[in-house]
Design a protein around this motif. Structure first.
Motif, PDB file in Angstrom:
ATOM      1  N   LEU A  89      -0.012   3.288   9.305  1.00 26.27           N
ATOM      2  CA  LEU A  89      -1.239   2.607   8.881  1.00 26.27           C
ATOM      3  C   LEU A  89      -1.139   1.092   9.090  1.00 26.27           C
ATOM      4  O   LEU A  89      -1.137   0.310   8.133  1.00 26.27           O
ATOM      5  CB  LEU A  89      -1.520   2.934   7.407  1.00 26.27           C
TER       6      LEU A  89
ATOM      7  N   VAL B  65       1.621   0.918   0.718  1.00 26.40           N
ATOM      8  CA  VAL B  65       1.667   1.187   2.158  1.00 26.40           C
ATOM      9  C   VAL B  65       2.721   0.305   2.816  1.00 26.40           C
ATOM     10  O   VAL B  65       3.494   0.765   3.667  1.00 26.40           O
ATOM     11  CB  VAL B  65       0.292   0.956   2.800  1.00 26.40           C
TER      12      VAL B  65
ATOM     13  N   ARG C 105       5.699   1.655   5.022  1.00 26.91           N
ATOM     14  CA  ARG C 105       5.680   1.258   6.433  1.00 26.91           C
ATOM     15  C   ARG C 105       7.030   0.707   6.861  1.00 26.91           C
ATOM     16  O   ARG C 105       7.553   1.049   7.918  1.00 26.91           O
ATOM     17  CB  ARG C 105       4.583   0.223   6.677  1.00 26.91           C
TER      18      ARG C 105
ATOM     19  N   ALA D 182      -3.760   9.297   1.624  1.00 29.15           N
ATOM     20  CA  ALA D 182      -2.580   8.589   2.116  1.00 29.15           C
ATOM     21  C   ALA D 182      -1.537   8.440   1.024  1.00 29.15           C
ATOM     22  O   ALA D 182      -0.339   8.632   1.254  1.00 29.15           O
ATOM     23  CB  ALA D 182      -2.987   7.220   2.666  1.00 29.15           C
TER      24      ALA D 182
ATOM     25  N   LEU E  13      -1.272   9.562   9.709  1.00 31.39           N
ATOM     26  CA  LEU E  13      -1.063   8.254   9.091  1.00 31.39           C
ATOM     27  C   LEU E  13      -0.354   7.293  10.031  1.00 31.39           C
ATOM     28  O   LEU E  13      -0.360   6.089   9.805  1.00 31.39           O
ATOM     29  CB  LEU E  13      -0.236   8.407   7.809  1.00 31.39           C
TER      30      LEU E  13
ATOM     31  N   GLN F 230      -9.632   8.146   1.837  1.00 30.50           N
ATOM     32  CA  GLN F 230      -8.497   7.864   2.713  1.00 30.50           C
ATOM     33  C   GLN F 230      -7.295   7.378   1.909  1.00 30.50           C
ATOM     34  O   GLN F 230      -6.160   7.812   2.114  1.00 30.50           O
ATOM     35  CB  GLN F 230      -8.893   6.823   3.757  1.00 30.50           C
ATOM     36  N   LYS F 231      -7.554   6.451   0.975  1.00 31.26           N
ATOM     37  CA  LYS F 231      -6.473   5.920   0.146  1.00 31.26           C
ATOM     38  C   LYS F 231      -5.853   7.023  -0.708  1.00 31.26           C
ATOM     39  O   LYS F 231      -4.627   7.087  -0.880  1.00 31.26           O
ATOM     40  CB  LYS F 231      -6.996   4.787  -0.726  1.00 31.26           C
TER      41      LYS F 231
ATOM     42  N   TRP G  80      -3.418  -1.532   7.115  1.00 27.93           N
ATOM     43  CA  TRP G  80      -3.582  -1.434   5.672  1.00 27.93           C
ATOM     44  C   TRP G  80      -2.652  -2.435   5.004  1.00 27.93           C
ATOM     45  O   TRP G  80      -1.523  -2.647   5.448  1.00 27.93           O
ATOM     46  CB  TRP G  80      -3.269  -0.024   5.187  1.00 27.93           C
TER      47      TRP G  80
ATOM     48  N   ASP H 251      -3.697   4.996  13.523  1.00 26.29           N
ATOM     49  CA  ASP H 251      -4.938   5.018  12.762  1.00 26.29           C
ATOM     50  C   ASP H 251      -5.003   6.245  11.844  1.00 26.29           C
ATOM     51  O   ASP H 251      -4.462   7.300  12.158  1.00 26.29           O
ATOM     52  CB  ASP H 251      -6.149   5.036  13.700  1.00 26.29           C
ATOM     53  N   PHE H 252      -5.684   6.070  10.716  1.00 24.00           N
ATOM     54  CA  PHE H 252      -5.898   7.187   9.781  1.00 24.00           C
ATOM     55  C   PHE H 252      -6.862   8.185  10.405  1.00 24.00           C
ATOM     56  O   PHE H 252      -7.871   7.818  11.011  1.00 24.00           O
ATOM     57  CB  PHE H 252      -6.485   6.666   8.471  1.00 24.00           C
TER      58      PHE H 252
END
Length: 244
Positions: free
Chosen positions: A135, A143, A147, A45, A21, A41-42, A138, A24-25
């Motif tokens: 991420l 997120v 983050r 994550a 994460l 992906q969501k 995003w 990039d994913f």
């Protein structure tokens, strides 16, 4: 078209599963990158960021906030069914009405967060995964919150590492850690101060003054303010040094 779960498993084999994460994913089974749709992906994550089990209604409502409850629940079921199954293993485990990441899925965010709070963070140069955001492209609210939490933890850990390394007279590594913190937030005075202190500890007065003047110019341009008295005090002896 995405390959089916069976074909992904055949390609990936039974290697360790890693979820990335930071930056990039990516989902890796051994060295094989697994294709995951955006909805999957969501899902992965969110479960990784939550770091625990989540009720299906909460998960569906968070990932598909504009869909009615029944439709969001159907989207969740479809997303789970489309996840790859490397070596026949599930990436998500279910416990009744709650979902969580499978126990053998290793997450770089968890490893980095755990290391930040470990004694090793006080002794060793920071690892590479301290140098990127979570991420970064995003824009989901959940997120953005995580983050910023990780960014602040990372910046504080980099600064602490720089200070510890400087006290061990590992000046080059101390400088690199401080510069990494500075790259994460160019206006962060504590990081500029650590860069200056690393230069001064090595006896590089010119480099220390250059860093100070760059920071002063940046503050004037971006915020229209001057550096604090604390950072000015660091270079005051250099500014007041008489000419030969």
């Amino acid at each position: 078209m995405f390959p089916t779960s069976a074909s992904a498993a055949a390609v990936a084999g039974s290697g360790p599963i890693r979820l990335r994460l930071i930056g990039d994913f990516d989902v890796l089974a051994g060295s094989q990158a697994l294709p995951v749709r955006r909805c999957g992906q969501k899902l992965l994550a969110f479960l990784a960021i939550t770091r625990g089990s989540v009720g299906r209604p909460t998960l569906a409502g968070t990932l598909w906030p504009e869909s009615p409850g029944a439709r969001a629940a159907a989207n969740l079921r479809a997303s789970i069914s489309r996840l790859p199954r490397p070596g026949g293993r599930q990436l998500v485990r279910s416990n009744g009405s709650r979902l969580a990441l499978a126990e053998d899925v290793r997450v770089d965010l968890h490893e980095a967060s755990d290391l930040i709070t470990s004694p090793d963070a006080q002794r060793d140069p920071p690892p590479e995964n301290w140098y990127a955001d979570l991420l970064p492209f995003w824009e989901e609210d959940w997120v953005l919150l995580e983050r910023e939490r990780f960014r602040q933890s990372r910046l504080h850990a980099l600064e602490h590492s720089s200070q510890q390394l400087r006290e061990q007279r590992r000046f080059g590594e101390a400088l690199q850690a401080a510069l990494r913190a500075l790259a994460g937030e160019p206006l962060r005075e504590s990081a500029h101060r650590l860069v200056i202190e690393a230069h001064l500890a090595e006896g590089n007065a010119a480099e220390a003054l250059r860093q100070y003047h760059q920071y002063r110019a940046l503050l004037r341009t971006e915020l229209g303010i001057a550096p604090s008295g604390e950072i000015r005090q660091l270079v005051r002896p250099l500014l007041e040094r008489p000419e030969d």
